[in-house]
Design a protein around this motif. Structure first.
Motif, PDB file in Angstrom:
ATOM      1  N   GLU A   1      49.878  28.667  48.818  1.00 19.49           N
ATOM      2  CA  GLU A   1      51.155  29.373  48.888  1.00 19.49           C
ATOM      3  C   GLU A   1      51.012  30.891  48.730  1.00 19.49           C
ATOM      4  OE1 GLU A   1      51.417  25.323  47.109  1.00 19.49           O
ATOM      5  OE2 GLU A   1      50.408  27.141  46.456  1.00 19.49           O
ATOM      6  N   GLU A   2      50.010  31.339  47.995  1.00 21.96           N
ATOM      7  CA  GLU A   2      49.866  32.771  47.673  1.00 21.96           C
ATOM      8  C   GLU A   2      48.492  33.299  48.089  1.00 21.96           C
ATOM      9  OE1 GLU A   2      52.212  34.720  46.096  1.00 21.96           O
ATOM     10  OE2 GLU A   2      53.660  33.101  45.814  1.00 21.96           O
ATOM     11  N   THR A   3      47.968  32.818  49.202  1.00 25.64           N
ATOM     12  CA  THR A   3      46.628  33.240  49.603  1.00 25.64           C
ATOM     13  C   THR A   3      46.661  34.602  50.293  1.00 25.64           C
ATOM     14  OG1 THR A   3      46.775  32.032  51.691  1.00 25.64           O
ATOM     15  CG2 THR A   3      45.742  30.884  49.818  1.00 25.64           C
ATOM     16  N   HIS A   4      45.488  35.208  50.314  1.00 25.58           N
ATOM     17  CA  HIS A   4      45.276  36.505  50.968  1.00 25.58           C
ATOM     18  C   HIS A   4      44.235  36.302  52.063  1.00 25.58           C
ATOM     19  CE1 HIS A   4      47.498  38.640  47.822  1.00 25.58           C
ATOM     20  NE2 HIS A   4      46.961  37.754  47.004  1.00 25.58           N
ATOM     21  N   PRO A   5      44.276  37.129  53.104  1.00 23.32           N
ATOM     22  CA  PRO A   5      43.353  36.944  54.221  1.00 23.32           C
ATOM     23  C   PRO A   5      41.960  37.517  53.959  1.00 23.32           C
ATOM     24  CG  PRO A   5      44.765  38.812  54.652  1.00 23.32           C
ATOM     25  CD  PRO A   5      45.241  38.199  53.346  1.00 23.32           C
ATOM     26  N   ALA A   6      41.022  37.052  54.736  1.00 26.94           N
ATOM     27  CA  ALA A   6      39.682  37.648  54.756  1.00 26.94           C
ATOM     28  C   ALA A   6      39.813  39.100  55.192  1.00 26.94           C
ATOM     29  CB  ALA A   6      38.795  36.876  55.730  1.00 26.94           C
ATOM     30  N   GLY A   7      38.787  39.888  54.877  1.00 24.11           N
ATOM     31  CA  GLY A   7      38.782  41.281  55.308  1.00 24.11           C
ATOM     32  C   GLY A   7      39.478  42.222  54.350  1.00 24.11           C
ATOM     33  N   THR A   8      39.596  41.792  53.098  1.00 15.23           N
ATOM     34  CA  THR A   8      40.219  42.615  52.070  1.00 15.23           C
ATOM     35  C   THR A   8      39.255  42.766  50.896  1.00 15.23           C
ATOM     36  OG1 THR A   8      41.286  40.646  51.158  1.00 15.23           O
ATOM     37  CG2 THR A   8      42.592  41.969  52.675  1.00 15.23           C
ATOM     38  N   LEU A   9      39.598  43.648  49.972  1.00 16.40           N
ATOM     39  CA  LEU A   9      38.820  43.838  48.744  1.00 16.40           C
ATOM     40  C   LEU A   9      39.624  43.303  47.570  1.00 16.40           C
ATOM     41  CD1 LEU A   9      37.571  47.512  49.235  1.00 16.40           C
ATOM     42  CD2 LEU A   9      36.179  45.447  49.365  1.00 16.40           C
ATOM     43  N   THR A  10      38.924  42.773  46.575  1.00 15.92           N
ATOM     44  CA  THR A  10      39.564  42.377  45.329  1.00 15.92           C
ATOM     45  C   THR A  10      39.007  43.252  44.220  1.00 15.92           C
ATOM     46  OG1 THR A  10      37.922  40.611  45.014  1.00 15.92           O
ATOM     47  CG2 THR A  10      40.034  39.992  46.003  1.00 15.92           C
ATOM     48  N   VAL A  11      39.899  43.690  43.313  1.00 14.71           N
ATOM     49  CA  VAL A  11      39.505  44.564  42.206  1.00 14.71           C
ATOM     50  C   VAL A  11      40.100  44.002  40.917  1.00 14.71           C
ATOM     51  CG1 VAL A  11      39.536  46.903  41.264  1.00 14.71           C
ATOM     52  CG2 VAL A  11      39.560  46.567  43.746  1.00 14.71           C
ATOM     53  N   CYS A  12      39.245  43.759  39.929  1.00 12.35           N
ATOM     54  CA  CYS A  12      39.712  43.303  38.618  1.00 12.35           C
ATOM     55  C   CYS A  12      40.337  44.477  37.881  1.00 12.35           C
ATOM     56  CB  CYS A  12      38.552  42.771  37.783  1.00 12.35           C
ATOM     57  SG  CYS A  12      37.701  41.376  38.527  1.00 12.35           S
ATOM     58  N   TYR A  13      41.562  44.306  37.427  1.00 11.78           N
ATOM     59  CA  TYR A  13      42.169  45.354  36.614  1.00 11.78           C
ATOM     60  C   TYR A  13      42.261  44.912  35.164  1.00 11.78           C
ATOM     61  CZ  TYR A  13      46.639  42.890  36.632  1.00 11.78           C
ATOM     62  OH  TYR A  13      47.623  41.945  36.475  1.00 11.78           O
ATOM     63  N   ASN A  14      41.834  43.699  34.892  1.00 14.87           N
ATOM     64  CA  ASN A  14      41.816  43.120  33.555  1.00 14.87           C
ATOM     65  C   ASN A  14      40.519  42.324  33.451  1.00 14.87           C
ATOM     66  OD1 ASN A  14      42.672  42.304  31.011  1.00 14.87           O
ATOM     67  ND2 ASN A  14      43.919  40.639  31.801  1.00 14.87           N
ATOM     68  N   GLY A  15      40.046  42.068  32.255  1.00 14.56           N
ATOM     69  CA  GLY A  15      38.789  41.327  32.122  1.00 14.56           C
ATOM     70  C   GLY A  15      37.615  42.198  32.512  1.00 14.56           C
ATOM     71  N   SER A  16      36.939  41.866  33.582  1.00 12.44           N
ATOM     72  CA  SER A  16      35.803  42.654  34.086  1.00 12.44           C
ATOM     73  C   SER A  16      36.341  43.815  34.921  1.00 12.44           C
ATOM     74  CB  SER A  16      34.866  41.776  34.909  1.00 12.44           C
ATOM     75  OG  SER A  16      34.286  40.788  34.118  1.00 12.44           O
ATOM     76  N   ILE A  17      36.948  44.756  34.250  1.00 12.21           N
ATOM     77  CA  ILE A  17      37.689  45.835  34.905  1.00 12.21           C
ATOM     78  C   ILE A  17      36.795  46.615  35.873  1.00 12.21           C
ATOM     79  CG2 ILE A  17      38.947  48.000  34.523  1.00 12.21           C
ATOM     80  CD1 ILE A  17      39.927  46.787  31.883  1.00 12.21           C
ATOM     81  N   GLY A  18      37.319  46.785  37.092  1.00 10.16           N
ATOM     82  CA  GLY A  18      36.631  47.563  38.106  1.00 10.16           C
ATOM     83  C   GLY A  18      35.755  46.752  39.040  1.00 10.16           C
ATOM     84  N   GLN A  19      35.421  45.519  38.666  1.00 12.00           N
ATOM     85  CA  GLN A  19      34.591  44.718  39.561  1.00 12.00           C
ATOM     86  C   GLN A  19      35.308  44.592  40.902  1.00 12.00           C
ATOM     87  OE1 GLN A  19      31.465  43.661  39.320  1.00 12.00           O
ATOM     88  NE2 GLN A  19      31.373  44.664  37.338  1.00 12.00           N
TER      89      GLN A  19
END
Length: 172
Positions: free
Chosen positions: A56-74
């Motif tokens: 229901e809440e998926t994102h497409p390929a070809g994007t970047l993911t960035v942790c803003y919590n936990g392992s911040i900046g990964q």
């Protein structure tokens, strides 16, 4: 390839390069079995912490993911559809981003994330205003051709090194 030349690099706010979208909460009890990547706030495995069937809440390929919590900046390039947890922001490029541009940009974003700690978080407003430096053309726009060629050279050097290592350890 020699050291990268940073003479003609210019600053770019992340919000000028990307639309930044917060991930979505999904509890363990609501997870369905499946093969969709579930990207969490981890420093390992390209951010993949599970595989789910929820779409229901998926994102497409070809994007970047960035942790803003936990392992911040990964920061990771996602080459397949995925679900991002609510500890992760998804960066949708405002330019034609290929794998090479993504792999070039990811460590630049990761280095900006080092300015934040677990107690601070890297809030979406701060992330949008964060700046990375990119090589530019005469028109002060990112030089995507240079970036792609540079990363292809890195990929080639890495493959040569891996091939030598495999030969030495007797794996091929």
């Amino acid at each position: 390839m020699n050291r990268i030349d940073i003479q003609n690099w210019e600053p770019f706010k992340l919000e000028t390069l990307f639309d930044i979208v917060k991930g979505s909460r999904l509890t363990k009890k609501d997870m369905k079995e499946g093969d969709i990547r579930y990207i969490g706030a981890t420093a390992f495995n390209n951010g993949i912490t599970n595989h789910i069937g929820n779409n229901e809440e998926t994102h497409p390929a070809g994007t970047l993911t960035v942790c803003y919590n936990g392992s911040i900046g990964q920061t990771y390039y996602q080459d397949k559809e995925f679900w991002a947890t609510d500890d992760v922001n998804v960066l949708y490029p405002k330019f034609p981003m290929n794998k090479y541009a993504a792999l070039f940009i990811a460590p630049l974003i990761r280095s900006v994330g080092r300015n934040y700690a677990y107690t601070d978080k890297w809030k979406i407003e701060d992330m949008k205003a964060s700046v990375i430096y990119l090589p530019t053309k005469d028109n002060n726009q990112p030089n995507w051709e240079y970036i792609e060629q540079y990363m292809k050279a890195v990929e080639k050097r890495t493959q040569i090194s891996l091939d030598k290592l495999i030969k030495v350890i007797g794996g091929g």
